[in-house]
Design a protein around this motif. Structure first.
Motif, PDB file in Angstrom:
ATOM      1  N   MET A 233       0.820  -1.203   0.000  1.00 20.57           N
ATOM      2  CA  MET A 233       0.000   0.000   0.000  1.00 20.57           C
ATOM      3  C   MET A 233       0.861   1.262   0.000  1.00 20.57           C
ATOM      4  O   MET A 233       0.541   2.246  -0.670  1.00 20.57           O
ATOM      5  CB  MET A 233      -0.920   0.006   1.228  1.00 20.57           C
ATOM      6  N   GLN A 234       1.956   1.217   0.744  1.00 16.57           N
ATOM      7  CA  GLN A 234       2.878   2.349   0.749  1.00 16.57           C
ATOM      8  C   GLN A 234       3.431   2.588  -0.650  1.00 16.57           C
ATOM      9  O   GLN A 234       3.568   3.725  -1.105  1.00 16.57           O
ATOM     10  CB  GLN A 234       4.045   2.067   1.721  1.00 16.57           C
ATOM     11  N   GLN A 235       3.749   1.492  -1.356  1.00 15.65           N
ATOM     12  CA  GLN A 235       4.243   1.625  -2.730  1.00 15.65           C
ATOM     13  C   GLN A 235       3.171   2.226  -3.637  1.00 15.65           C
ATOM     14  O   GLN A 235       3.452   3.031  -4.522  1.00 15.65           O
ATOM     15  CB  GLN A 235       4.669   0.253  -3.259  1.00 15.65           C
ATOM     16  N   TYR A 236       1.919   1.834  -3.394  1.00 18.64           N
ATOM     17  CA  TYR A 236       0.812   2.389  -4.178  1.00 18.64           C
ATOM     18  C   TYR A 236       0.712   3.906  -3.963  1.00 18.64           C
ATOM     19  O   TYR A 236       0.527   4.671  -4.906  1.00 18.64           O
ATOM     20  CB  TYR A 236      -0.496   1.711  -3.763  1.00 18.64           C
ATOM     21  N   VAL A 237       0.874   4.322  -2.713  1.00 20.45           N
ATOM     22  CA  VAL A 237       0.805   5.755  -2.411  1.00 20.45           C
ATOM     23  C   VAL A 237       1.944   6.501  -3.097  1.00 20.45           C
ATOM     24  O   VAL A 237       1.756   7.583  -3.671  1.00 20.45           O
ATOM     25  CB  VAL A 237       0.844   5.981  -0.881  1.00 20.45           C
ATOM     26  N   ILE A 238       3.149   5.917  -3.053  1.00 20.34           N
ATOM     27  CA  ILE A 238       4.297   6.540  -3.731  1.00 20.34           C
ATOM     28  C   ILE A 238       4.012   6.674  -5.218  1.00 20.34           C
ATOM     29  O   ILE A 238       4.268   7.708  -5.840  1.00 20.34           O
ATOM     30  CB  ILE A 238       5.567   5.711  -3.490  1.00 20.34           C
ATOM     31  N   GLU A 239       3.463   5.617  -5.801  1.00 18.95           N
ATOM     32  CA  GLU A 239       3.133   5.645  -7.235  1.00 18.95           C
ATOM     33  C   GLU A 239       2.092   6.719  -7.543  1.00 18.95           C
ATOM     34  O   GLU A 239       2.210   7.466  -8.523  1.00 18.95           O
ATOM     35  CB  GLU A 239       2.594   4.276  -7.660  1.00 18.95           C
ATOM     36  N   ALA A 240       1.076   6.805  -6.685  1.00 12.45           N
ATOM     37  CA  ALA A 240       0.028   7.798  -6.902  1.00 12.45           C
ATOM     38  C   ALA A 240       0.605   9.215  -6.827  1.00 12.45           C
ATOM     39  O   ALA A 240       0.276  10.076  -7.651  1.00 12.45           O
ATOM     40  CB  ALA A 240      -1.077   7.618  -5.867  1.00 12.45           C
TER      41      ALA A 240
ATOM     42  N   THR B  41      -6.352   6.520   5.953  1.00  9.14           N
ATOM     43  CA  THR B  41      -6.858   6.084   7.261  1.00  9.14           C
ATOM     44  C   THR B  41      -6.412   4.655   7.551  1.00  9.14           C
ATOM     45  O   THR B  41      -5.978   4.338   8.667  1.00  9.14           O
ATOM     46  CB  THR B  41      -8.397   6.173   7.282  1.00  9.14           C
ATOM     47  N   TRP B  42      -6.520   3.802   6.537  1.00 13.34           N
ATOM     48  CA  TRP B  42      -6.131   2.397   6.694  1.00 13.34           C
ATOM     49  C   TRP B  42      -4.650   2.291   7.038  1.00 13.34           C
ATOM     50  O   TRP B  42      -4.259   1.539   7.938  1.00 13.34           O
ATOM     51  CB  TRP B  42      -6.439   1.642   5.404  1.00 13.34           C
ATOM     52  N   LEU B  43      -3.816   3.034   6.341  1.00 10.86           N
ATOM     53  CA  LEU B  43      -2.375   2.995   6.600  1.00 10.86           C
ATOM     54  C   LEU B  43      -2.053   3.437   8.029  1.00 10.86           C
ATOM     55  O   LEU B  43      -1.203   2.844   8.709  1.00 10.86           O
ATOM     56  CB  LEU B  43      -1.632   3.888   5.597  1.00 10.86           C
ATOM     57  N   THR B  44      -2.745   4.485   8.500  1.00 13.32           N
ATOM     58  CA  THR B  44      -2.524   4.970   9.868  1.00 13.32           C
ATOM     59  C   THR B  44      -2.900   3.903  10.887  1.00 13.32           C
ATOM     60  O   THR B  44      -2.163   3.643  11.852  1.00 13.32           O
ATOM     61  CB  THR B  44      -3.342   6.246  10.117  1.00 13.32           C
ATOM     62  N   ASN B  45      -4.066   3.277  10.675  1.00 14.26           N
ATOM     63  CA  ASN B  45      -4.528   2.236  11.597  1.00 14.26           C
ATOM     64  C   ASN B  45      -3.584   1.040  11.614  1.00 14.26           C
ATOM     65  O   ASN B  45      -3.293   0.470  12.674  1.00 14.26           O
ATOM     66  CB  ASN B  45      -5.942   1.787  11.230  1.00 14.26           C
TER      67      ASN B  45
ATOM     68  N   ILE C  21       0.745  -2.433  13.829  1.00 19.30           N
ATOM     69  CA  ILE C  21       2.062  -3.058  13.672  1.00 19.30           C
ATOM     70  C   ILE C  21       2.934  -2.769  14.894  1.00 19.30           C
ATOM     71  O   ILE C  21       3.603  -3.660  15.427  1.00 19.30           O
ATOM     72  CB  ILE C  21       2.737  -2.557  12.376  1.00 19.30           C
ATOM     73  N   GLU C  22       2.912  -1.523  15.355  1.00 21.96           N
ATOM     74  CA  GLU C  22       3.701  -1.158  16.544  1.00 21.96           C
ATOM     75  C   GLU C  22       3.228  -1.950  17.760  1.00 21.96           C
ATOM     76  O   GLU C  22       4.042  -2.432  18.566  1.00 21.96           O
ATOM     77  CB  GLU C  22       3.563   0.339  16.810  1.00 21.96           C
ATOM     78  N   GLU C  23       1.917  -2.092  17.895  1.00 20.82           N
ATOM     79  CA  GLU C  23       1.352  -2.814  19.046  1.00 20.82           C
ATOM     80  C   GLU C  23       1.761  -4.281  19.022  1.00 20.82           C
ATOM     81  O   GLU C  23       2.139  -4.856  20.050  1.00 20.82           O
ATOM     82  CB  GLU C  23      -0.182  -2.687  19.005  1.00 20.82           C
ATOM     83  N   ILE C  24       1.715  -4.889  17.832  1.00 22.87           N
ATOM     84  CA  ILE C  24       2.039  -6.320  17.733  1.00 22.87           C
ATOM     85  C   ILE C  24       3.531  -6.546  17.935  1.00 22.87           C
ATOM     86  O   ILE C  24       3.944  -7.557  18.522  1.00 22.87           O
ATOM     87  CB  ILE C  24       1.570  -6.865  16.365  1.00 22.87           C
ATOM     88  N   GLN C  25       4.349  -5.632  17.429  1.00 21.73           N
ATOM     89  CA  GLN C  25       5.792  -5.772  17.644  1.00 21.73           C
ATOM     90  C   GLN C  25       6.117  -5.813  19.130  1.00 21.73           C
ATOM     91  O   GLN C  25       6.953  -6.603  19.576  1.00 21.73           O
ATOM     92  CB  GLN C  25       6.536  -4.618  16.961  1.00 21.73           C
ATOM     93  N   LYS C  26       5.466  -4.958  19.911  1.00 17.36           N
ATOM     94  CA  LYS C  26       5.676  -4.955  21.361  1.00 17.36           C
ATOM     95  C   LYS C  26       5.220  -6.280  21.966  1.00 17.36           C
ATOM     96  O   LYS C  26       5.864  -6.837  22.860  1.00 17.36           O
ATOM     97  CB  LYS C  26       4.922  -3.797  22.000  1.00 17.36           C
ATOM     98  N   LEU C  27       4.069  -6.791  21.493  1.00 18.99           N
ATOM     99  CA  LEU C  27       3.543  -8.052  21.994  1.00 18.99           C
ATOM    100  C   LEU C  27       4.509  -9.203  21.718  1.00 18.99           C
ATOM    101  O   LEU C  27       4.771 -10.044  22.591  1.00 18.99           O
ATOM    102  CB  LEU C  27       2.182  -8.339  21.343  1.00 18.99           C
ATOM    103  N   LEU C  28       5.058  -9.249  20.521  1.00 21.02           N
ATOM    104  CA  LEU C  28       5.984 -10.324  20.167  1.00 21.02           C
ATOM    105  C   LEU C  28       7.288 -10.208  20.960  1.00 21.02           C
ATOM    106  O   LEU C  28       7.926 -11.225  21.269  1.00 21.02           O
ATOM    107  CB  LEU C  28       6.271 -10.295  18.662  1.00 21.02           C
TER     108      LEU C  28
ATOM    109  N   LEU D   8      -8.586  -5.744   9.290  1.00 23.47           N
ATOM    110  CA  LEU D   8      -7.858  -4.731   8.514  1.00 23.47           C
ATOM    111  C   LEU D   8      -7.611  -5.204   7.090  1.00 23.47           C
ATOM    112  O   LEU D   8      -7.684  -4.432   6.129  1.00 23.47           O
ATOM    113  CB  LEU D   8      -6.524  -4.398   9.189  1.00 23.47           C
ATOM    114  N   LEU D   9      -7.308  -6.495   6.946  1.00 25.92           N
ATOM    115  CA  LEU D   9      -7.076  -7.036   5.602  1.00 25.92           C
ATOM    116  C   LEU D   9      -8.339  -7.017   4.756  1.00 25.92           C
ATOM    117  O   LEU D   9      -8.276  -6.951   3.521  1.00 25.92           O
ATOM    118  CB  LEU D   9      -6.532  -8.465   5.687  1.00 25.92           C
ATOM    119  N   GLU D  10      -9.485  -7.080   5.406  1.00 24.22           N
ATOM    120  CA  GLU D  10     -10.758  -7.110   4.685  1.00 24.22           C
ATOM    121  C   GLU D  10     -11.364  -5.730   4.498  1.00 24.22           C
ATOM    122  O   GLU D  10     -12.344  -5.580   3.765  1.00 24.22           O
ATOM    123  CB  GLU D  10     -11.744  -8.010   5.435  1.00 24.22           C
ATOM    124  N   GLU D  11     -10.804  -4.720   5.143  1.00 16.97           N
ATOM    125  CA  GLU D  11     -11.368  -3.366   5.028  1.00 16.97           C
ATOM    126  C   GLU D  11     -11.230  -2.822   3.623  1.00 16.97           C
ATOM    127  O   GLU D  11     -10.313  -3.161   2.892  1.00 16.97           O
ATOM    128  CB  GLU D  11     -10.667  -2.415   6.015  1.00 16.97           C
TER     129      GLU D  11
END
Length: 823
Positions: free
Chosen positions: A50-57, A70-74, A79-86, A124-127
């Motif tokens: 998605m980040q690559q898509y934004v760069i392309e756009a 909004t999706w990227l922010t969420n 990702i930050e939350e899960i990294q801490k959990l792991l 999130l994957l289905e949004e």
């Protein structure tokens, strides 16, 4: 991205009741963490895509949808939350190893968080915002740095200080224009490219845009080159509209360095779209020129830096580097110094002479070189030092083969600063019989590419920014034209400006063997134009020609190679006189507007036929008469609607077929291939009886039903680029592609008995798959239990929702270099 060597685990059933759910946090703790890690990988991949898509756009000046942001922010927060959990999980495992009893309370907490976060990832994957990512993400244009530049530019003291002074002045707000001024071959372009490299490495500007102007500048071409570095292609056709659009790009980027290389005459920067941007401090200009008066005649007054000759010590050091330092320890050193002195401290002369003499240990060869350099310069070379001409001429004379000399001279048939396609040299080589006894076009192609590499190493040719192309330094091109125009070669090259009429000549057309002209439009020629020795004719036009002389080819019966490019043809039918060309072996009709081309079917000796990027709607049945045709090229023929049924079956000696993008094939209605053909177009089944001799195949087919099961691609050199399915991804201009298969299919079980696809999978180097169902274990080789082909380097997978594994963990097969698993 790390290759996933196993497994897409089964998802936990989250529908159990509250008690079972609480108990599950303990019992399924490890499974929950494993599942979370798997989903975490997917969401990270999706986030990166998605980040690559934004760069392309942003690159294309598109507005990114708000739900995507909004999706990227969420996702970033998740990702930050899960990294801490792991990280917590890793700490818990470490404590467990150091203790006889695990912390059950911590495991309960981690298991609960893991399942909660797994559900969040799935959502999130289905949004909707996560569905904007494209499977194939185009990237900004690659930057190709010339190896020749790296050889020529050295940190010579004077040049080093000049470069630093230019960089200092580029930082000065009061200086907006700088010029590098010096004679041809002295190294201005190389210095400009070195400054470009330093500017980028030091982040002095937001963007750098480089364009080559040349002796006969095209303002639209200059605009296009600058725009390419600042965003997408310009949309406007008119010069004024393009200028406004380019000005807008420059002001949007705010801090841009524009480099204009090889400026011969004063440029109107306002017409290009640069002048106002300079005045508004949005950009600065660096230009190179061999004429100091050019700088004084422009609307801006640049600060001028002269580019001087090398010192004698610098010239000798560069010569040793080009020729090899073995000469320091041999009896050649005395004569080598004389040869180096004849190069007159010019970097280009030193580069070509030194490269030509590299590893030459025979003193007689060095003496011959010295005599060559001492010869006077021909009268037909202007604005060129005698020493420079002699050095390039010597380097040409010392090429080791006539084929290398022919390839070199053929490059001067193209305009100054042109990206010369090596594939054109290949096809000329087939027609000119460069290599007697070669039985395929591919063998000629490989050898011509090797020769071009040697010409680049000798500095007679330069690298290009375009794939599979080369360039000629403008000084080298002047010398090449001088050599080629001599009686023994018989070239006429008139490409500097569009000619209104055929050029007058001081000698009879009877003597010419090759003619290359740029005309305003195709109209009129001498009434008795007779070219009995003409073997090669290359014409291009600035404007589309609505008329064409019917008798144009009457006096060219020995013609073997004909290339008509751009606006030469805009006709409902070809001129009747083309049928006279019975010796024609190569015909290239490039970027032309074409109607009826059935007359080509009378050219029975034709071996190479190309219509690249031409507007042609039908390849008629008469083309099947070309029984000696080896190569048919229809790349970029977007208007092509029909290839007549029976055309391909008649081309019994065909080795290479390029029709990527055309999908209107005749297809059968059953998987067995015995149903009715769906239309009256050519079917790929016509290739069956000679598929074993095919060497290169580039095709697009709408479904697997269009590809026969029994195509036997048994040639050891066979290469392919094949796209199957409802995919709109064609735009490949390369001819040296690796074996590529892009496959979109609804049901993977359809592949198991398809012998043609099995053979393609065995040889695939690049593989892209999108499978709707039955992809639990992706089928590559049934008897090998899913082991990937050993040739595979790049694998992309999308869809395949029921995929469980790709590669057995016990397999000895190496994974692909690149692996992408896309949602």
């Amino acid at each position: 991205m790390e290759f996933i060597s196993s497994i897409v685990g089964k998802t936990i059933d989250y529908s159990v009741g509250p008690v079972g759910e609480q108990f599950g946090y303990f019992v399924l703790y490890k499974s929950s963490i494993a599942t979370l890690k798997d989903k975490f990988k997917r969401i990270v991949e999706k986030y990166d895509a998605m980040q690559q898509y934004v760069i392309e756009a942003q690159w294309n000046h598109e507005v990114v949808a708000s739900e995507v942001n909004t999706w990227l922010t969420n996702v970033e927060k998740k990702i930050e939350e899960i990294q801490k959990l792991l990280e917590e999980d890793d700490e818990a495992n470490t404590k467990c190893l150091n203790s006889w009893c695990p912390d059950l309370k911590l495991r309960y907490s981690l298991g609960k968080k893991a399942q909660k976060n797994t559900r969040a990832i799935v959502e999130l994957l289905e949004e909707e915002g996560g569905r904007y990512a494209r499977v194939y993400n185009p990237s900004p244009p690659r930057e190709v740095r010339s190896s020749s530049t790296c050889q020529w530019f050295k940190d010579f003291e004077l040049r080093k200080s000049t470069v630093q002074n230019v960089l200092n002045d580029l930082k000065n707000e009061d200086i907006d224009t700088i010029a590098l001024w010096g004679m041809g071959g002295i190294g201005k372009t190389e210095m400009a490219k070195e400054i470009e490299r330093r500017v980028k490495s030091e982040n002095l500007f937001h963007k750098v845009a480089f364009a080559t102007v040349s002796q006969s500048p095209s303002l639209t071409k200059i605009q296009a080159e600058l725009a390419e570095k600042l965003g997408p292609r310009l949309n406007t056709e008119s010069l004024l509209g393009r200028a406004k659009e380019l000005y807008s790009r420059l002001t949007e980027n705010k801090n841009v360095l524009v480099i204009l290389d090889d400026v011969w005459e004063p440029l109107n920067l306002e017409d290009i779209g640069v002048y106002r941007a300079i005045k508004e401090k949005s950009c600065k200009i660096l230009l190179t020129t061999r004429n100091k008066d050019t700088c004084n005649g422009m609307s801006i007054q640049p600060k001028i830096f002269p580019v001087e000759l090398l010192s004698e010590e610098e010239a000798w050091n560069l010569f040793i580097e080009m020729a090899g330092d073995y000469i320091n320890a041999s009896d050649l050193i005395s004569i080598a110094k004389q040869v180096a002195q004849e190069c007159a401290c010019l970097p280009l002369a030193i580069a070509v002479v030194g490269s030509a003499l590299r590893s030459k240990s025979d003193k007689n060869e060095w003496k011959a070189m010295l005599q060559q350099l001492e010869r006077p310069m021909p009268h037909d070379i202007f604005d060129l030092q005698a020493k420079l001409y002699s050095s390039i001429r010597f380097s040409y004379d010392y090429l080791e083969s006539d084929v290398a000399k022919s390839c070199f001279l053929l490059c001067c048939l193209y305009p100054e600063d042109y990206d010369v396609p090596i594939e054109h040299l290949v096809r000329y080589g087939v027609a000119k019989r460069f290599f007697e006894g070669y039985d395929t076009v591919e063998k000629t192609r490989l050898d011509v590419h090797a020769i071009v590499r040697n010409l680049r190493r000798s500095n007679l040719l330069l690298d290009s920014n375009k794939d599979e192309c080369v360039k000629m330094h403008d000084v080298v091109r002047d010398v090449a034209i001088s050599i080629a125009s001599k009686e023994e070669h018989g070239f006429m090259v008139k490409l500097d400006k569009g000619l209104k009429d055929w050029p007058p000549t001081d000698r009879s057309y009877d003597s010419y063997t090759a003619i290359s002209l740029l005309l305003e439009e195709m109209k009129g020629h001498p009434t008795e134009l007779k070219c009995p020795k003409l073997q090669l004719l290359r014409l291009s036009c600035l404007n589309h020609s609505k008329t064409f002389p019917d008798n144009f080819f009457n006096g060219m019966k020995e013609l073997e190679m004909l290339s008509m490019e751009k606006g030469c043809f805009s006709l409902t039918s070809l001129p009747l006189s083309i049928q006279i060309l019975q010796n024609l072996r190569m015909l290239n009709l490039q970027s032309c507007l074409l109607g009826d081309v059935s007359a080509i079917g009378t050219l029975r000796n034709l071996e190479i036929l190309g219509f690249p990027n031409s507007e042609i709607e039908e390849l008629p049945l008469e083309i099947r008469n070309l029984s000696r045709l080896k190569l048919l090229d229809m790349k970029g023929c977007d208007s092509l609607k029909r290839i007549a049924a029976g055309v391909l079956s008649g081309l019994s000696r065909l080795e290479e077929l390029y029709v990527g993008g055309f999908k209107n094939w005749g297809c059968t209605t059953t998987m067995e291939g015995n149903g009715e053909v769906t239309n009256n177009n050519a079917s790929l089944a016509e290739l069956i009886h000679y598929s074993s001799q095919l060497v290169v195949l580039e095709i697009s087919v709408p479904s697997i039903l269009c590809l026969p099961k029994v195509l036997h691609f048994s040639n050891s050199d066979f290469r392919f680029n094949i796209e199957i399915g409802d995919i709109d991804n064609w735009g490949n201009e390369r001819y040296l592609f690796e074996n590529t298969l892009i496959l979109e299919i609804e049901d993977a079980s359809d592949l198991e008995e398809h012998q043609t696809i099995r053979s393609l999978l065995k040889k695939a180097v690049v593989l892209e798959l999108e499978i709707g169902k039955n992809s639990k274990h992706i089928w590559f080789e049934k008897e090998h239990k899913g082991i990937l082909p050993c040739s595979l380097k790049d694998l992309k997978i999308s869809g395949c929702e029921d995929l469980e594994y790709l590669l057995e963990a016990t397999s000895d097969s190496s994974p692909p270099n690149t692996f992408h698993l896309l949602e």
